[in-house]
Design a protein around this motif. Structure first.
Motif, PDB file in Angstrom:
ATOM      1  N   ASN A 253       0.790  -1.223   0.142  1.00  0.00           N
ATOM      2  CA  ASN A 253      -0.031  -0.222  -0.106  1.00  0.00           C
ATOM      3  C   ASN A 253       0.890   1.253   0.033  1.00  0.00           C
ATOM      4  OD1 ASN A 253      -2.505  -1.517   0.123  1.00  0.00           O
ATOM      5  ND2 ASN A 253      -2.511  -1.739   2.113  1.00  0.00           N
ATOM      6  N   GLU A 254       2.035   1.239   0.832  1.00  0.00           N
ATOM      7  CA  GLU A 254       2.748   2.436   0.798  1.00  0.00           C
ATOM      8  C   GLU A 254       3.651   2.657  -0.417  1.00  0.00           C
ATOM      9  OE1 GLU A 254       4.386   5.832   2.313  1.00  0.00           O
ATOM     10  OE2 GLU A 254       2.666   4.879   3.205  1.00  0.00           O
ATOM     11  N   ASN A 257       1.348   4.381  -2.715  1.00  0.00           N
ATOM     12  CA  ASN A 257       1.112   5.731  -2.287  1.00  0.00           C
ATOM     13  C   ASN A 257       2.398   6.452  -2.718  1.00  0.00           C
ATOM     14  OD1 ASN A 257       0.230   7.962  -0.959  1.00  0.00           O
ATOM     15  ND2 ASN A 257       1.218   7.456   0.997  1.00  0.00           N
ATOM     16  N   ASN A 260       2.726   7.161  -6.528  1.00  0.00           N
ATOM     17  CA  ASN A 260       1.676   8.114  -7.022  1.00  0.00           C
ATOM     18  C   ASN A 260       2.247   9.569  -6.445  1.00  0.00           C
ATOM     19  OD1 ASN A 260      -0.303   6.893  -8.235  1.00  0.00           O
ATOM     20  ND2 ASN A 260      -1.495   6.228  -6.418  1.00  0.00           N
ATOM     21  N   HIS A 261       2.907   9.560  -5.098  1.00  0.00           N
ATOM     22  CA  HIS A 261       3.350  10.901  -4.916  1.00  0.00           C
ATOM     23  C   HIS A 261       4.690  11.248  -5.765  1.00  0.00           C
ATOM     24  CE1 HIS A 261       1.346  11.987  -0.987  1.00  0.00           C
ATOM     25  NE2 HIS A 261       1.860  10.707  -0.494  1.00  0.00           N
TER      26      HIS A 261
END
Length: 795
Positions: A253-254, A257, A260-261
């Motif tokens: 999940n990270e 994330n 995407n960042h």
């Protein structure tokens, strides 16, 4: 045709028989196979019990702005602003970006994965992830990364709710500290802090490992798997293996994330560049606008006018149309010159350019957008790829070419805009000639008002573009749409219980099979009657099983062991071998020999003589092995006068050298006597013939224990006195190649009426004819009672 069929059937039967024999070699050792399976299955269950299970977490994402995804339609409302739909991501490149050290490194840093806590179980340490009662905070993470070159482990022994002891990995005391106290170490200064889950009940130890960041990233890259669901699809499946499924899910999940960042940051780079450019222009034009407004105010104040006459107003309206054109051209010219300066001032190809600036030439706007996309793609790919990567080199080539073309296009645009500006300005001058008819003050005001309108229009245009850029920054969407969040099953992917158990079962069979196969492959010893019959044509008289008893004489009136029955069978078979005996009035001489020493010919000689004496026959046992006499030694009696004494001393008679033992009634024995220096010469004397002529008249059977034929010639010298030769071969002892000697002696008839006896066979293999008839093992005899328990189990 009939012969062909018969041969074919015979070959098929032979093949079937061979397969059966091969199987029997292994089936005989079924207990070893059973033991191997039990041991390997036990080890398999222990491995499954104490091995660390591995779980696989998976997540699915869809790459946006991909020609296969169609996601840019979500932002179609902003398409006229030029902030969406301009790029098309390559799925393979996005996979490499997701697996890049930069992205994984950010995940490691965000989740603080370099610090791992363990708790001690009964057998091994297990990682504690969900129940962290303490945490480690370094004073300077940068300093730790510089100082730490390898993994570091230590133990925290929690003494109370406020104190703990610090120990090294070998349990040596380092220091006693309080929570939140700064600790100085070789890898950097850190504090041990309590979490909200901390609850002191009793003294306990927590094992801490500070992992090397670079090595940890490499390890995570190995267990991270990313693949597209289809070649034409932009949907990616990410999977991650780890002993703790919650940690694996959190990692994935990270990872998404952080990806995407990173993508948002890249997308905002162009918009931020444009915003900075517009802010800079607004600042400059704003000062000009303030200045011209001050001039308008001052002009009106100084000349005390509030507006224009109807004629002046009409003239100003006529000039306004040209003014709008001049504003538009001047604005675009101003922006084009700014972009040109930006291109000339950029020394690196990796810098993006401001876009969405509203050039009248759409090809220039598209070229700027393509240029920025290429720069962003190269920058993202360069995270993992080297400078010599073919894709990087191709991007460099395209960027340089596009930048040169863009520079030339803007120069041409500036030249075209200046030409248009001059033409329209001429038209404006023509209209301005009419202004001369207007009073002087109105004419001056019109000039100032025109400049104010031009600068105000340019300022308004830049404010509009600034808002559009702000919108683009606000609506930048993530590069990946999460289809399924990370999920892992409760069933570990490894170790696979079924595979491990099946593997253990077959390995338990394979190990004994391999050992037995190699043993048989490398084995050159004879073992069974079949080995002898396959390699020789010598008649086979019988085989003698191995005796577990320590008794030298294994046959007696009451003996029912397999060994005793074997000698009875040999005694019966002797009648067939000696059926053609010429002189029935004389005794029968049976010579016993072997290939080498140690094959048990003395044992065979003594027990065969005992078996014959039990049939109420007069039997004489003669020790004719003059070089290494074994009869007396085997019977455990002292040396005495014998054959050598009889041959060398004419005063001795056979009665002087004969003796008997109480264990065997009806058996007389003549020992070998003293060992002579010239045994071969003694055996050539006439005394030997005299000895055999005399004993044949007195005894029904004369058993002669002779020397091994492969070592000395003694046996061949006296072979003419034998009615038959009993050739002893020992199982599991004699090399198969030595049977060539037996066959040669048989073919050349050097040993008359020759037959083979196989000694020391293993009757448990099932070969032979099953001596004992139910009176063997398990009948209370010593050979079964004295056998060790492990031999009784595994024999």
């Amino acid at each position: 045709m009939q012969n062909y069929k018969e041969n074919t059937i015979f070959n098929d039967e032979s093949n079937t028989l061979n397969i059966r024999e091969e199987m029997e070699k292994y089936l005989f050792h079924w207990k070893w196979f059973l033991l191997g399976v039990i041991v390997l299955l036990t080890l398999s269950f222990l491995y499954l019990r104490y091995s660390t299970p591995q779980y696989r977490a998976t997540t699915s994402i869809m790459i946006k702005d991909n020609k296969n995804s169609g996601i840019s339609k979500e932002l179609a409302a902003f398409e006229d602003l030029g902030i969406v739909g301009g790029s098309s991501n390559n799925t393979d490149n996005e996979i490499e970006i997701l697996k890049s050290r930069k992205i994984i490194g950010r995940v490691v840093d965000t989740l603080n994965l370099t610090t791992v806590f363990f708790i001690q179980g009964r057998i091994k340490k297990t990682e504690s992830y969900n129940n962290k009662t303490i945490k480690i905070e370094f004073e300077s993470e940068k300093e730790r990364l510089i100082k730490q070159v390898k993994d570091t482990s230590f133990t925290i022994n929690v003494l109370s709710s406020n104190e703990f002891e610090l120990k090294d990995i070998e349990d040596n005391f380092i220091s006693k500290n309080n929570f939140n106290e700064l600790i100085v170490s070789d890898i950097g200064n850190f504090k041990v802090k309590k979490t909200i889950e901390f609850d002191f009940n009793e003294e306990h130890e927590i094992y801490v490992s500070i992992l090397n960041r670079d090595e940890l990233i490499d390890n995570y890259k190995k267990v991270l798997s990313i693949s597209a669901v289809d070649k034409k699809s932009s949907v990616l499946t990410l999977s991650f293996r780890y002993p703790i499924k919650e940690k694996a899910e959190t990692f994935l999940n990270e990872l998404v994330n952080q990806y995407n960042h990173d993508a948002i940051k890249d997308k905002n780079e162009v918009s931020q560049k444009t915003k900075n450019f517009i802010d800079e222009r607004l600042f400059t034009i704003g000062k000009d606008l303030n200045s011209i407004q001050d001039r308008v105010k001052k002009f009106k104040t100084d000349n005390k006018i509030s507006g224009l006459s109807s004629e002046g107003t009409l003239t100003l309206e006529m000039a306004s149309k040209n003014t709008e054109k001049l504003i538009k051209i001047k604005t675009e010219l101003n922006i084009a010159e700014g972009v040109l300066l930006n291109i000339k001032g950029s020394s690196e190809d990796e810098e993006t350019l401001p876009q969405n600036l509203g050039f009248s030439d759409a090809s220039i706007s598209q070229a700027i957008m393509n240029y920025n996309n290429l720069v962003l793609l190269k920058n993202r790919l360069s995270v993992n790829a080297g400078e010599k990567n073919p894709q990087i080199l191709q991007y460099d080539k395209e960027i340089k070419s596009l930048k040169l073309n863009l520079k030339n296009s803007i120069i041409n645009l500036i030249s075209s805009l200046k030409t248009q500006f001059n033409q329209i300005n001429k038209e404006a001058n023509r209209i301005n000639s009419k202004v001369t008819a207007i009073p002087f003050l109105e004419r001056g005001y019109i000039d100032i008002a025109r400049q104010q309108e031009i600068i105000s229009g340019l300022y308004s245009y830049l404010l509009k573009k600034k808002e559009e850029t702000a919108i683009s920054l606000a609506v930048t969407v993530p590069n990946a749409k999460i289809i399924d969040v990370a999920y892992s099953s409760d069933i570990p992917i490894s170790p696979n219980k079924r595979v491990i158990v099946i593997f253990g079962f077959f390995l338990g069979l394979l190990i004994p099979f391999t050992v037995i196969y190699l043993k048989n492959l490398l084995d050159t010893k004879i073992h069974t009657r079949k080995d002898i019959e396959d390699l020789t044509t010598v008649p086979f008289l019988g085989d003698v099983p191995h005796s577990e008893s320590n008794e030298k004489i294994v046959i007696g009136n009451d003996a029912r062991t397999s060994t005793a029955e074997a000698f009875r069978l040999i005694r019966t078979n002797l009648d067939f071998m000696l059926s053609n005996h010429k002189d029935s009035d004389l005794g029968k001489t049976i010579f016993v020999t072997s290939t080498t020493s140690g094959e048990g010919k003395s044992f065979i000689s003594i027990n065969l003589a005992a078996a014959l004496s039990l049939s109420n026959k007069k039997v004489l046992l003669v020790g004719m092995d003059l070089r290494a006499p074994k009869v007396t030694e085997y019977l455990g009696i002292p040396e005495r006068k014998g054959v050598t004494n009889f041959i060398t001393n004419d005063s001795l008679s056979l009665k002087d050298v004969k003796f008997s033992i109480p264990e065997i009634k009806g058996l007389d024995i003549i020992a070998s006597g003293v060992i002579p220096p010239n045994p071969a010469e003694l055996l050539l004397t006439g005394k030997v013939k005299e000895l055999f002529d005399q004993v044949k008249k007195e005894y029904d059977y004369v058993i002669v224990d002779t020397a091994p034929v492969n070592l000395v010639t003694d046996t061949l010298l006296v072979s003419k006195y034998a009615d038959m030769f009993l050739y002893v071969s020992r199982a599991n002892y004699l090399d198969k190649r030595m049977l060539n000697i037996v066959q040669t002696l048989y073919n050349e008839k050097k040993l008359p009426n020759m037959a083979i006896v196989l000694n020391d066979t293993d009757m448990t293999r099932g070969y032979g004819y099953g001596y004992g008839y139910g009176y063997g093992y398990g009948n209370g005899y010593v050979e079964d009672v004295k056998k060790p328990w492990y031999k009784r189990i595994l024999s």
